[in-house]
Each structure stands twice: as C-alpha cells, then as structure tokens.
Write a protein that holds these residues in place. Sequence first.
Motif, PDB file in Angstrom:
ATOM      1  N   SER A 297       0.845  -1.235   0.038  1.00 26.73           N
ATOM      2  CA  SER A 297      -0.053   0.080  -0.080  1.00 26.73           C
ATOM      3  C   SER A 297       0.920   1.225  -0.024  1.00 26.73           C
ATOM      4  O   SER A 297       1.989   1.302   0.727  1.00 26.73           O
ATOM      5  CB  SER A 297      -0.800  -0.038   1.100  1.00 26.73           C
ATOM      6  N   TYR A 308      -2.743   0.337  -4.143  1.00 27.94           N
ATOM      7  CA  TYR A 308      -2.479  -0.975  -3.254  1.00 27.94           C
ATOM      8  C   TYR A 308      -2.300  -2.081  -4.338  1.00 27.94           C
ATOM      9  O   TYR A 308      -2.711  -2.093  -5.581  1.00 27.94           O
ATOM     10  CB  TYR A 308      -3.525  -1.208  -2.455  1.00 27.94           C
ATOM     11  N   ARG A 318      -7.905  -3.787   1.084  1.00 25.30           N
ATOM     12  CA  ARG A 318      -7.943  -2.581   0.619  1.00 25.30           C
ATOM     13  C   ARG A 318      -8.962  -2.546  -0.644  1.00 25.30           C
ATOM     14  O   ARG A 318      -9.087  -3.757  -1.267  1.00 25.30           O
ATOM     15  CB  ARG A 318      -6.675  -1.895   0.105  1.00 25.30           C
TER      16      ARG A 318
END
Length: 406
Positions: A297, A308, A318
């Motif tokens: 990330s 990400y 994410r």
Amino acid sequence: MNNKHLSDDAQAIQDMLKRMEEGESPEAVKDAFVETFKNKDISAISAAEQELLSKTNNGCGMSSLCDVHMLALSDEKSEIRMPELEYYPPHPLAYFKLNQESIMQLFRETIRPCIHGGLSPEELPQNLSAFQDAVLQHFSLKENVLFAYLDKAGVVGPSKLMWEADDEIRDLIQKGIDVAYSQSPVNVQGVVEHMHKAIGLLRSQFTKEEQVLIPLVGSEVSDRDLYEASKEMLKIGYSFDNPRAWEPENLASFEAQENLQVMHSSTSVSTQLNFNTGVLSPDEINGILNSIGDELSFVNAHDIFTYYSDLDVMHFPRTKANLNNTLENLHPLKSLPIMYEVRDKLKNKEVKTVSKLAHKGGKRFLVQYHGIFDESGRYLGILETVKNLDEFFALIKELEAQDTSK
C-alpha cells in the motif's frame, strides 16, 4: 459557551458530548438529541457529526453519542426520518445484513454449546477462532468497503463512531481466545467473562448497522458505487455460502462507463517507463507488484492513499473506494497519533523503516512502513508492506528439510 464557527446542529452535538463528559447518561441526553433532529433526515445527523469532527478534530465521546442515536431511533416519538428502502439478496446491503445473521448463528451453534454443555469445552478454542474470522471478515466489509464509499460520498461521521466499538469487540474476542488456548482443560468461565461482553457489544453494533449504517449507505451512495462495492464485498467474502453477484437495473450503462475508462487509460499511458536500470511497461510493473506476494500500500507525500497491490488473498484488504482518501479517514481516531508518529519519523529520516508484528485470523504478519524518497532526497510517501510470517516460516522449514535430506 457556543462556538460561533459551528452550525446549530453541530453545536447541539458538542453540547450533548459535554453533558456526557460531565457524567450524564445517554438516556438523559436522548431528549435533546430528538429535539435537535426531529423532522430531519438521518443524513442531517451525519453531516453535523462530520462538521464537528472536521472543525474540532476531537472524537472524544463520539462513541457514546452513537448510543444516544440508538435510543433516539428506537423511540417511536423521535420523528427522525429514516429512508424507507428495502433490500433483497443479492443486493450488497441485504447480504451485509444476512452476514450479521450468519455470524450470530455461528455463535449459537458453535460457541454457546461449548459453554452450556452441548459440545465439549475442548472445542472452544478452535470454534472461537472460526468465530473471530467471521467477525473480522464482517468488519472488513464495513470498514474497507461501506465506510470507504460513504467517505467518497462525503459522509465521514458514522465510520468514526463505529470504528471504536469494532476495535473493542476485536480486543475482547482476542482476549477470550487467548484464555481458551492458555489452559488445559479450557477455562470456560474465563472465556465467558470476555465473550459475554463481546457478544453484547456485537449485538448492539449490528443494531447500529441496521438502523444507521445501512439506511445511510442506501440513501447517500449511488447505485454506480454500490455496484462497485458489491464486487469488492464478494472478493472479501461472507460467512454464508454461495453469494451471488448483484446486477443493478442500469448495469449496462455502468459496464459501458467502465469500458470507456479502460480504453482511455490504455491509450493515455505511455507503453514504456524508463528507469535507471531498465525499461518496463505499465502492465509489466503491475504484474511484478502483484506477484511479489507481500501486500503493498502506498500513501503519497500529501497523506493520500494512491495505490495497493491486488492479490487473490488480502489479509488486510484495501478497496478502490479507499483510493484518493486521506490517511485520517483510513484509520480509527485512536490509531491516528501512532500513524502520524510513524509518518514523521520516516519523513524526517529518523529511521528508514518502522516494523511491527500483527496477529489476524490466527496468523502472524510482519507489517513494515518504508519512507520513500527520490534521488534528490525529496520525500515521496510511505510504502506499507505486509508479509505473512506463517507462510514464510513454513517455507523455511520446507527448505531446511530439503537440505537435510541431501
């Protein structure tokens, strides 16, 4: 004393928080809440909370205000208007509610019998771990998808209110698991002390999700974004079997927009990027980053989440809705001081990397934050990497076994 830079609704909430800080109960504050927001949409409550958070940068007591919400909304005389919307599977909000029911059924069938004699207490540790996985998955659906799309719609308040309670539930379940695994025979009473409170909070949180979160998402998040949310929620998964994809009535127009975006991005990006040590295309870079195995990330120099890695299995998920969001909105309030301390240490070059161990779903992870700079020393942002240590150690054992067999 009134704060002139706050709207009347936000000022009223601030006054309620002050009353509770001085010892009044949520029940005592409820009437003031009802009087402030009667004949108003629930979105007005969220807007006032968001304003208070953004202008005062103080989340203290906001979780207590969530209890006031529930008391007010359960009062038939409150006159606070709720969106009258019904959702049916496979709509993502219907699935989200169904997931609540699945989790509580798992508790009734696997945890309660171990406590009351229907199952052996020795099954309690593994059953608690499975229950924890289901709860963490549900919180991921909420925090990484629904909260993210509310943030995208400009609605921040509910996520700040609910995240604190989620953290408390996570902590209590983990303490119950620690007790369950610490003794043989299992200390059932010790587990009950933590799980009784955890289940009470979880039931309360599910009520808040039904009465506040689901109606708010349904009224504030567009069908276009709910369509994206449904795909991301399917990827994270549910606690029940065989969930299906949701196809909104205007699906064809959404897919046409997606195709246009893909065509635009493929023609507007250069086919090759030059580096000091070679040349790669965007497709090659994407493939390399997704093949490394670690979850990646990136938060840029302005504290904006911009990238990400998209792995088949994400232990710390994410979503696309998280992209372009701020560091502040991506974390619960209690975590922000720690995150800002890490950022400042990296940005000021006090350290190159900050490392910590994390436990999730019975697995161990190495989480590292790396300060990223260009050749001139200009700060570019922070790269977070997550490595599954259980997989790493298993690989080491396998390699060592191969070496000894030669």
